[in-house]
Scaffold this motif. Structure first.
Motif, PDB file in Angstrom:
ATOM      1  N   ASP A 107       0.438  -1.333   0.060  1.00  0.00           N
ATOM      2  CA  ASP A 107       0.422  -0.419   0.094  1.00  0.00           C
ATOM      3  C   ASP A 107       0.813   1.630   0.158  1.00  0.00           C
ATOM      4  O   ASP A 107       0.450   2.329  -0.808  1.00  0.00           O
ATOM      5  CB  ASP A 107      -0.540   0.123   1.347  1.00  0.00           C
ATOM      6  N   ILE A 110       2.397   1.780  -3.233  1.00  0.00           N
ATOM      7  CA  ILE A 110       0.968   2.554  -4.448  1.00  0.00           C
ATOM      8  C   ILE A 110       0.856   3.494  -4.020  1.00  0.00           C
ATOM      9  O   ILE A 110       0.277   4.825  -4.802  1.00  0.00           O
ATOM     10  CB  ILE A 110      -0.247   1.304  -4.391  1.00  0.00           C
ATOM     11  N   VAL A 111       1.006   4.216  -2.893  1.00  0.00           N
ATOM     12  CA  VAL A 111       0.315   6.086  -2.306  1.00  0.00           C
ATOM     13  C   VAL A 111       1.593   6.527  -3.038  1.00  0.00           C
ATOM     14  O   VAL A 111       1.379   7.334  -3.195  1.00  0.00           O
ATOM     15  CB  VAL A 111       0.119   5.849  -0.753  1.00  0.00           C
ATOM     16  N   SER A 115       3.134  10.210  -5.405  1.00  0.00           N
ATOM     17  CA  SER A 115       3.004  11.167  -4.758  1.00  0.00           C
ATOM     18  C   SER A 115       4.551  12.255  -5.304  1.00  0.00           C
ATOM     19  O   SER A 115       4.028  12.890  -5.276  1.00  0.00           O
ATOM     20  CB  SER A 115       3.390  10.892  -3.365  1.00  0.00           C
ATOM     21  N   ILE A 145      -3.394  12.128  -0.172  1.00  0.00           N
ATOM     22  CA  ILE A 145      -3.355  10.364  -1.780  1.00  0.00           C
ATOM     23  C   ILE A 145      -3.792   8.974  -0.762  1.00  0.00           C
ATOM     24  O   ILE A 145      -4.229   8.579  -0.965  1.00  0.00           O
ATOM     25  CB  ILE A 145      -2.142  10.189  -2.309  1.00  0.00           C
ATOM     26  N   GLY A 146      -2.606   8.878   0.715  1.00  0.00           N
ATOM     27  CA  GLY A 146      -2.891   8.069   1.452  1.00  0.00           C
ATOM     28  C   GLY A 146      -4.080   7.710   2.255  1.00  0.00           C
ATOM     29  O   GLY A 146      -4.478   6.513   1.994  1.00  0.00           O
ATOM     30  N   TYR A 149      -7.288   7.013  -0.415  1.00  0.00           N
ATOM     31  CA  TYR A 149      -6.975   5.386  -0.839  1.00  0.00           C
ATOM     32  C   TYR A 149      -7.445   5.013  -0.011  1.00  0.00           C
ATOM     33  O   TYR A 149      -8.586   3.922   0.118  1.00  0.00           O
ATOM     34  CB  TYR A 149      -5.359   5.113  -1.458  1.00  0.00           C
ATOM     35  N   GLU A 150      -6.857   5.309   1.713  1.00  0.00           N
ATOM     36  CA  GLU A 150      -7.558   4.262   2.545  1.00  0.00           C
ATOM     37  C   GLU A 150      -8.751   4.188   2.571  1.00  0.00           C
ATOM     38  O   GLU A 150      -9.749   2.960   3.269  1.00  0.00           O
ATOM     39  CB  GLU A 150      -6.097   4.387   4.334  1.00  0.00           C
ATOM     40  N   MET A 153     -11.430   2.677   0.297  1.00  0.00           N
ATOM     41  CA  MET A 153     -10.939   1.563   0.137  1.00  0.00           C
ATOM     42  C   MET A 153     -11.651   0.063   1.205  1.00  0.00           C
ATOM     43  O   MET A 153     -12.499  -0.266   1.636  1.00  0.00           O
ATOM     44  CB  MET A 153      -9.942   0.485  -0.074  1.00  0.00           C
ATOM     45  N   THR A 160      -8.055  -2.845   1.344  1.00  0.00           N
ATOM     46  CA  THR A 160      -7.337  -2.779   0.070  1.00  0.00           C
ATOM     47  C   THR A 160      -6.263  -2.787  -0.571  1.00  0.00           C
ATOM     48  O   THR A 160      -6.449  -4.473  -0.648  1.00  0.00           O
ATOM     49  CB  THR A 160      -5.931  -1.447   1.193  1.00  0.00           C
ATOM     50  N   TRP A 192      -2.318   7.896   8.511  1.00  0.00           N
ATOM     51  CA  TRP A 192      -1.131   8.761   6.339  1.00  0.00           C
ATOM     52  C   TRP A 192      -1.175   9.961   7.066  1.00  0.00           C
ATOM     53  O   TRP A 192      -0.623  10.739   6.869  1.00  0.00           O
ATOM     54  CB  TRP A 192      -2.864   8.584   6.016  1.00  0.00           C
TER      55      TRP A 192
END
Length: 234
Positions: A107, A110-111, A115, A145-146, A149-150, A153, A160, A192
């Motif tokens: 994860d 991915i973040v 970034s 973004i984190g 995203y978290e 999902m 995630t 995050w």
């Protein structure tokens, strides 16, 4: 006229001089003299409920059995004491620490990819080439973004991309359901937002708390959101 007084009288007249009522006339309120079942003016209960069986409420194996006798984790996470059910009863096993670490690494990668690209491009082209953006800008991108995203999902399925690959799922501790919107937001924020300035140190702290926490293997973000991470088959 005879001066003798008639004997007997009411059997419930208050006795004097230590005299007791006749044996064939029990005192009012039952044999114990305190009410239908004794112990006070109205007895132990107005309906004469029988005393509880030995061995505690419900007896051995009865409905009054303490649920924590079978709780392998030994405590209530919310401090409810020995009256609340085991939160993990019927839930899948808690996630293995190694799988959680791998899922988190996936994860983070991915973040960090978008970034880093946004951070890299944030200053623009200088001297005919891209220059790395300022670290503060990169931190903002990482935290933002984190979080998104978290949150999205976790709220949708509890998984995630990293958790899905490792077959793990975030779940509410009290009932095992997919985290609520509030829980997902709290979990994502605690996880995050501190990455804005100290992502490496913060994720190390998160990992250590997951490894050492007992009995539910909760990181700081799990405790804040009242969630756990469990294994799943999908």
């Amino acid at each position: 006229m005879s001066s003798d007084q008639p004997g007997g009288g009411s059997p419930y007249d208050k006795p004097s001089g230590g005299q007791q009522p006749p044996p064939d006339q029990p005192p009012p309120g039952g044999p114990s003299g305190g009410g239908p079942s004794g112990g006070g003016p109205y007895g132990g209960g107005p309906y004469g409920a029988p005393p509880p069986p030995p061995g505690g409420q419900g007896g051995q194996g009865g409905f009054g059995r303490n649920p924590y006798e079978q709780n392998p984790y030994g405590q209530d996470p919310y401090g409810g004491g020995p009256g609340a059910p085991d939160p993990l009863a019927g839930m899948p096993p808690l996630a293995e620490a190694g799988k959680r670490v791998l899922a988190r690494v996936i994860d983070i990668v991915i973040v960090l990819i978008p970034s880093f690209l946004l951070d890299w491009a944030s200053v623009g082209v200088q001297d005919d080439h891209f220059t790395a953006g300022r670290s503060a800008v990169g931190g903002i991108f990482t935290a933002g973004i984190g979080f998104v995203y978290e949150f999205l999902m976790t709220r949708a399925t509890g998984q995630t991309v990293g958790k899905r690959m490792m077959r793990l799922r975030a779940a509410m501790l009290d009932n095992g359901s997919v985290p609520t919107s509030n829980a997902a937001a709290i979990r994502a924020a605690v996880l995050w937002v501190p990455a804005f300035c100290c992502s490496c140190v913060w994720f190390l702290v998160i990992g250590v708390t997951v490894l050492v926490d007992r009995p539910y293997k909760q990181g700081i973000h799990d405790k804040a959101a009242k969630t756990v991470v469990v294994q799943t088959t999908t």
